[in-house]
Design a protein around this motif. Structure first.
Motif, PDB file in Angstrom:
ATOM      1  N   ARG A  36      -1.168  20.463  -8.372  1.00  0.00           N
ATOM      2  CA  ARG A  36      -0.710  19.399  -7.470  1.00  0.00           C
ATOM      3  C   ARG A  36       0.196  18.474  -8.267  1.00  0.00           C
ATOM      4  N   THR A  37       1.015  17.713  -7.560  1.00  0.00           N
ATOM      5  CA  THR A  37       1.917  16.792  -8.254  1.00  0.00           C
ATOM      6  C   THR A  37       1.764  15.382  -7.687  1.00  0.00           C
ATOM      7  N   ALA A  38       2.266  14.419  -8.440  1.00  0.00           N
ATOM      8  CA  ALA A  38       2.145  13.011  -8.041  1.00  0.00           C
ATOM      9  C   ALA A  38       3.251  12.652  -7.052  1.00  0.00           C
ATOM     10  N   PRO A  39       2.959  11.718  -6.130  1.00  0.00           N
ATOM     11  CA  PRO A  39       4.003  11.282  -5.195  1.00  0.00           C
ATOM     12  C   PRO A  39       4.996  10.310  -5.839  1.00  0.00           C
ATOM     13  N   TYR A  40       4.605   9.706  -6.962  1.00  0.00           N
ATOM     14  CA  TYR A  40       5.418   8.642  -7.563  1.00  0.00           C
ATOM     15  C   TYR A  40       6.115   9.130  -8.834  1.00  0.00           C
ATOM     16  N   MET A  41       7.074   8.331  -9.286  1.00  0.00           N
ATOM     17  CA  MET A  41       7.766   8.584 -10.556  1.00  0.00           C
ATOM     18  C   MET A  41       6.922   8.056 -11.708  1.00  0.00           C
ATOM     19  N   THR A  42       7.158   8.578 -12.890  1.00  0.00           N
ATOM     20  CA  THR A  42       6.507   8.018 -14.081  1.00  0.00           C
ATOM     21  C   THR A  42       7.503   7.939 -15.237  1.00  0.00           C
ATOM     22  N   ASP A  43       7.066   7.263 -16.306  1.00  0.00           N
ATOM     23  CA  ASP A  43       7.864   7.172 -17.528  1.00  0.00           C
ATOM     24  C   ASP A  43       8.135   8.537 -18.153  1.00  0.00           C
ATOM     25  N   ALA A  44       7.342   9.551 -17.776  1.00  0.00           N
ATOM     26  CA  ALA A  44       7.504  10.873 -18.398  1.00  0.00           C
ATOM     27  C   ALA A  44       8.938  11.370 -18.284  1.00  0.00           C
TER      28      ALA A  44
END
Ligand SMILES: [Zn+2]
Length: 373
Positions: A313-321
């Motif tokens: 599964r993946t996150a709905p939001y952006m991250t610093d990654a």
């Protein structure tokens, strides 16, 4: 270490007002850095602007394998217009819930990273080691990590854990994003004589229709699905009785793996040939195949803490990654943290104390696994 520490450290972090804007992460970064130094980590700070402090701490390290990176952000979003029933900065609890702005997003994650780091401060010598990256200014565009990635401070990392709120469920990435303003120019004239002017709003309106039907011509990603496009802002004109010589629209595109951002932008420039495109954010998707070997081990480590075995599964939001991977190129990456994603940016935001404690154990296992002989 007793498990109470993870919750009390989260409370300590909540007491620093790092609401962004304006941010003011410095005191919080110094607080975390002082602890890390005391535990034997070498700590470096970076300010891209006065008071906007990020931190990079490391321990261990050898020539055989790059360290494991654990990362989180120190800033939090504003309190919002609705009144809170709990003190947002004082770590109030009610049953399992720990309340505060940033409880879930993501001071609990930062606290868990710090405490896991403490557990291994003495035993990382001659192992691949770990690097802890705590960033300023993640909310509203990942500015802190973008600036940090331009320095030499990040060094290397062989894999990355992003402690954003996932209820301790390991997510294997998130979409990328392209954000831009399309600016249209016209020629001003009196509103009674529009034939003497060129109407910039009409130009923008025609572009809007093309954007609404824009086809990315990208196959469905098996986990992330389709790319999206949203026009979020529109402005133009000064007064109703003049031909507007200026209009601007703000566009937010979310991309999936396999898309070429430059190609997308090239097509958009052709579609919006009358506009000047000001691209102010361009971040690639973050994606590690769930079959990847380290991801498999992360899933195993998380399994005992979840109701069902983890799936891709993946996150709905952006991250610093997305920014850190510019330096840690190719590092398998997992978004995994104790906060509740649904609580991020909400009034009366809370985190589960139980999950915060579990998260320390999960991060400890990840460090142990990465640094085993
Ligand atoms: Zn966050």
């Amino acid at each position: 270490m007793n498990s109470q520490d993870a919750v009390s450290l989260t409370k300590s972090l909540l007491r620093f007002d790092t609401v962004n804007p304006p941010g003011r992460e410095r005191d919080c970064a110094r607080f975390a850095g002082a602890m890390l130094e005391e535990w034997g980590y070498s700590v470096e700070y970076f300010e891209y602007q006065e008071g906007r402090t990020s931190l990079v701490a490391r321990a261990g390290g050898n020539d055989r394998k790059a360290p494991l990176c654990l990362t989180g952000h120190l800033d939090v979003v504003p309190l919002g217009s609705r009144a809170w029933t709990k003190d947002p900065f004082n770590g109030e609890t009610d049953g399992d819930k720990l309340y505060g702005r940033g409880a879930s997003d993501m001071k609990a994650g930062v606290a868990a990273i710090l405490l896991a780091a403490r557990s291994y401060s003495k035993s990382l010598r001659n192992t691949p080691g770990i690097v802890i990256v705590l960033t300023a200014a993640e909310e509203g565009g990942c500015v802190g990590s973008a600036q940090l990635a331009k320095t030499q401070l990040l060094g290397k990392a062989g894999a990355m854990v992003v402690g954003e709120p996932t209820s301790n469920y390991p997510l294997v990435g998130h979409k990328g994003s392209i954000k831009f303003h399309a600016r249209f120019r016209g020629v001003s004239a009196h509103g009674s004589m529009p034939e003497l002017g060129v109407n910039a709003i009409y130009k923008a309106a025609k572009a809007l229709a093309r954007l609404e039907s824009f086809d990315f011509r990208t196959p469905h990603h098996p986990v992330m699905g389709k790319p999206t496009l949203n026009v979020g802002t529109i402005e133009g004109g000064n007064t109703v009785n003049a031909v507007p010589d200026y209009a601007s629209i703000g566009v937010d595109i979310r991309t999936v793996p396999g898309m070429d951002h430059e190609e997308v932008l090239e097509r958009l420039r052709r579609e919006l040939s009358e506009a000047e495109l000001d691209v102010f954010s361009n971040l690639k998707p973050v994606w590690t195949a769930p079959e990847q070997e380290w991801i498999g081990r992360v899933f195993e480590i998380c399994k005992p803490y979840l109701a069902e075995p983890p799936a891709a599964r993946t996150a709905p939001y952006m991250t610093d990654a997305a920014n850190l991977l510019k330096v840690y190129s190719g590092a398998p990456t997992v978004v995994l943290g104790p906060g509740e994603a649904a609580m991020a940016h909400q009034t009366d935001e809370y985190a589960s104390q139980e999950r915060i404690r579990q998260s320390v154990a999960i991060y400890e296992s990840l460090i142990r696994d990465w640094c085993r002989p």
